[in-house]
Design a protein around this motif. Sequence first.
Motif, PDB file in Angstrom:
ATOM      1  N   PRO A  28      -1.485 -77.388 -28.887  1.00 21.47           N
ATOM      2  CA  PRO A  28      -0.047 -77.340 -29.133  1.00 21.47           C
ATOM      3  C   PRO A  28       0.299 -76.195 -30.076  1.00 21.47           C
ATOM      4  CG  PRO A  28      -1.047 -79.083 -30.420  1.00 21.47           C
ATOM      5  CD  PRO A  28      -2.133 -78.512 -29.554  1.00 21.47           C
ATOM      6  N   ILE A  29       1.479 -75.630 -29.887  1.00 26.55           N
ATOM      7  CA  ILE A  29       1.929 -74.565 -30.781  1.00 26.55           C
ATOM      8  C   ILE A  29       2.460 -75.196 -32.055  1.00 26.55           C
ATOM      9  CG2 ILE A  29       3.605 -72.704 -31.091  1.00 26.55           C
ATOM     10  CD1 ILE A  29       3.537 -72.248 -28.134  1.00 26.55           C
ATOM     11  N   ARG A  30       1.988 -74.660 -33.166  1.00 25.01           N
ATOM     12  CA  ARG A  30       2.518 -75.097 -34.460  1.00 25.01           C
ATOM     13  C   ARG A  30       3.552 -74.079 -34.908  1.00 25.01           C
ATOM     14  NH1 ARG A  30      -3.410 -76.131 -35.501  1.00 25.01           N
ATOM     15  NH2 ARG A  30      -3.375 -73.905 -35.675  1.00 25.01           N
ATOM     16  N   ARG A  31       4.514 -74.525 -35.652  1.00 20.67           N
ATOM     17  CA  ARG A  31       5.556 -73.626 -36.141  1.00 20.67           C
ATOM     18  C   ARG A  31       4.942 -72.481 -36.940  1.00 20.67           C
ATOM     19  NH1 ARG A  31      10.448 -74.175 -35.728  1.00 20.67           N
ATOM     20  NH2 ARG A  31      12.080 -75.433 -36.457  1.00 20.67           N
ATOM     21  N   ARG A  32       5.398 -71.297 -36.619  1.00 19.88           N
ATOM     22  CA  ARG A  32       5.011 -70.089 -37.343  1.00 19.88           C
ATOM     23  C   ARG A  32       3.495 -69.928 -37.453  1.00 19.88           C
ATOM     24  NH1 ARG A  32       9.037 -67.486 -40.554  1.00 19.88           N
ATOM     25  NH2 ARG A  32      11.040 -68.440 -40.135  1.00 19.88           N
ATOM     26  N   ASP A  33       2.809 -70.301 -36.440  1.00 24.29           N
ATOM     27  CA  ASP A  33       1.354 -70.141 -36.405  1.00 24.29           C
ATOM     28  C   ASP A  33       1.035 -69.108 -35.334  1.00 24.29           C
ATOM     29  OD1 ASP A  33      -1.386 -70.256 -36.104  1.00 24.29           O
ATOM     30  OD2 ASP A  33      -1.475 -72.433 -36.308  1.00 24.29           O
ATOM     31  N   ALA A  34       0.835 -67.879 -35.766  1.00 26.26           N
ATOM     32  CA  ALA A  34       0.626 -66.772 -34.834  1.00 26.26           C
ATOM     33  C   ALA A  34      -0.609 -66.978 -33.961  1.00 26.26           C
ATOM     34  CB  ALA A  34       0.520 -65.461 -35.605  1.00 26.26           C
ATOM     35  N   ALA A  35      -1.694 -67.461 -34.558  1.00 18.64           N
ATOM     36  CA  ALA A  35      -2.932 -67.650 -33.787  1.00 18.64           C
ATOM     37  C   ALA A  35      -2.744 -68.696 -32.699  1.00 18.64           C
ATOM     38  CB  ALA A  35      -4.073 -68.047 -34.715  1.00 18.64           C
ATOM     39  N   ALA A  36      -2.071 -69.801 -33.019  1.00 23.70           N
ATOM     40  CA  ALA A  36      -1.838 -70.853 -32.018  1.00 23.70           C
ATOM     41  C   ALA A  36      -0.892 -70.360 -30.930  1.00 23.70           C
ATOM     42  CB  ALA A  36      -1.274 -72.098 -32.691  1.00 23.70           C
ATOM     43  N   THR A  37       0.117 -69.601 -31.301  1.00 25.97           N
ATOM     44  CA  THR A  37       1.058 -69.061 -30.319  1.00 25.97           C
ATOM     45  C   THR A  37       0.345 -68.096 -29.388  1.00 25.97           C
ATOM     46  OG1 THR A  37       2.896 -69.296 -31.856  1.00 25.97           O
ATOM     47  CG2 THR A  37       3.212 -67.782 -30.016  1.00 25.97           C
ATOM     48  N   LYS A  38      -0.449 -67.207 -29.953  1.00 22.24           N
ATOM     49  CA  LYS A  38      -1.201 -66.242 -29.156  1.00 22.24           C
ATOM     50  C   LYS A  38      -2.158 -66.956 -28.199  1.00 22.24           C
ATOM     51  CE  LYS A  38      -3.853 -62.001 -29.619  1.00 22.24           C
ATOM     52  NZ  LYS A  38      -4.427 -61.003 -30.526  1.00 22.24           N
ATOM     53  N   SER A  39      -2.839 -67.974 -28.688  1.00 26.65           N
ATOM     54  CA  SER A  39      -3.751 -68.760 -27.859  1.00 26.65           C
ATOM     55  C   SER A  39      -3.012 -69.477 -26.734  1.00 26.65           C
ATOM     56  CB  SER A  39      -4.497 -69.771 -28.732  1.00 26.65           C
ATOM     57  OG  SER A  39      -5.355 -70.557 -27.947  1.00 26.65           O
ATOM     58  N   ALA A  40      -1.846 -70.045 -27.044  1.00 24.62           N
ATOM     59  CA  ALA A  40      -1.048 -70.736 -26.020  1.00 24.62           C
ATOM     60  C   ALA A  40      -0.577 -69.765 -24.939  1.00 24.62           C
ATOM     61  CB  ALA A  40       0.139 -71.444 -26.669  1.00 24.62           C
ATOM     62  N   ILE A  41      -0.195 -68.573 -25.343  1.00 22.54           N
ATOM     63  CA  ILE A  41       0.240 -67.554 -24.378  1.00 22.54           C
ATOM     64  C   ILE A  41      -0.929 -67.158 -23.487  1.00 22.54           C
ATOM     65  CG2 ILE A  41       1.000 -65.149 -24.144  1.00 22.54           C
ATOM     66  CD1 ILE A  41       2.670 -65.640 -26.761  1.00 22.54           C
ATOM     67  N   LEU A  42      -2.088 -66.943 -24.078  1.00 26.11           N
ATOM     68  CA  LEU A  42      -3.268 -66.567 -23.313  1.00 26.11           C
ATOM     69  C   LEU A  42      -3.649 -67.666 -22.322  1.00 26.11           C
ATOM     70  CD1 LEU A  42      -5.346 -64.249 -23.096  1.00 26.11           C
ATOM     71  CD2 LEU A  42      -6.731 -65.482 -24.764  1.00 26.11           C
ATOM     72  N   CYS A  43      -3.604 -68.908 -22.762  1.00 30.65           N
ATOM     73  CA  CYS A  43      -3.926 -70.039 -21.878  1.00 30.65           C
ATOM     74  C   CYS A  43      -2.904 -70.191 -20.759  1.00 30.65           C
ATOM     75  CB  CYS A  43      -4.024 -71.322 -22.687  1.00 30.65           C
ATOM     76  SG  CYS A  43      -5.495 -71.406 -23.709  1.00 30.65           S
ATOM     77  N   ALA A  44      -1.646 -70.018 -21.073  1.00 30.69           N
ATOM     78  CA  ALA A  44      -0.601 -70.104 -20.047  1.00 30.69           C
ATOM     79  C   ALA A  44      -0.784 -68.992 -19.020  1.00 30.69           C
ATOM     80  CB  ALA A  44       0.781 -70.013 -20.693  1.00 30.69           C
ATOM     81  N   ALA A  45      -1.076 -67.794 -19.483  1.00 32.09           N
ATOM     82  CA  ALA A  45      -1.298 -66.673 -18.568  1.00 32.09           C
ATOM     83  C   ALA A  45      -2.506 -66.938 -17.682  1.00 32.09           C
ATOM     84  CB  ALA A  45      -1.481 -65.383 -19.365  1.00 32.09           C
ATOM     85  N   ARG A  46      -3.585 -67.448 -18.266  1.00 26.99           N
ATOM     86  CA  ARG A  46      -4.789 -67.779 -17.482  1.00 26.99           C
ATOM     87  C   ARG A  46      -4.451 -68.789 -16.392  1.00 26.99           C
ATOM     88  NH1 ARG A  46     -10.092 -67.854 -17.272  1.00 26.99           N
ATOM     89  NH2 ARG A  46     -10.400 -66.348 -18.927  1.00 26.99           N
ATOM     90  N   THR A  47      -3.716 -69.825 -16.741  1.00 24.46           N
ATOM     91  CA  THR A  47      -3.331 -70.855 -15.776  1.00 24.46           C
ATOM     92  C   THR A  47      -2.499 -70.266 -14.642  1.00 24.46           C
ATOM     93  OG1 THR A  47      -3.391 -72.579 -17.458  1.00 24.46           O
ATOM     94  CG2 THR A  47      -2.047 -73.025 -15.517  1.00 24.46           C
ATOM     95  N   LEU A  48      -1.513 -69.467 -14.983  1.00 23.61           N
ATOM     96  CA  LEU A  48      -0.612 -68.915 -13.966  1.00 23.61           C
ATOM     97  C   LEU A  48      -1.285 -67.850 -13.111  1.00 23.61           C
ATOM     98  CD1 LEU A  48       2.688 -68.834 -16.026  1.00 23.61           C
ATOM     99  CD2 LEU A  48       2.086 -70.391 -14.160  1.00 23.61           C
TER     100      LEU A  48
END
Length: 190
Positions: A6-26
């Motif tokens: 899950p993305i945590r507020r103002r957590d750049a590493a978690a946001t970057k990881s979520a974007i990478l995972c979403a891109a991988r899935t799509l």
Amino acid sequence: MKCNQPIRRRDAAATKSAILCAARTLFARDSYENVGIREIASLAGSDAALVSRYFGSKEELFTAVLSSGERGVDVIGTELEGLPERVGELMFDPDDEGKSMEDILIMLHSGNSPIAGPIVRASIDERFHDPFASVIGGESAKERSQLFGSILLGLSISQQISGDITDCPELREKLKRRLADIIRKAIAPL
């Protein structure tokens, strides 16, 4: 790579990881051209501007997705001794139901793309052909590594589509030995 973070507020590493995972899935579901930055951001629970901020372009994000996958030598090992037998064990492991096909699907969906195709081929070389060419060594090592990879790719796709070749333990052992013989011949000096 686990994509359930899950993305945590103002957590750049978690946001970057979520974007990478979403891109991988799509990218595993559709071609490079058919996946958009906004769609990736939406699945990641993020903003499209953050995708650009963390990864630059869609092309750079695609490269990061492929770079985030496992390398063949990390899974199979770097020792030439016993390589064919290790491959047989991995490919016919009855307990490994969770073999991920994401990387293969990404490559299949986008391998013919004028933009993503060269990135796919470079990733295959970097993550599989070149490391195994070093393991195999000798003349035409790259070509023998490509033949080795083609055998594994074909068997992986076949098992995904058709399921395991057999449930019979005795036949599975015979098939492991047969695959080891095929791999041994594929990587042998020409």
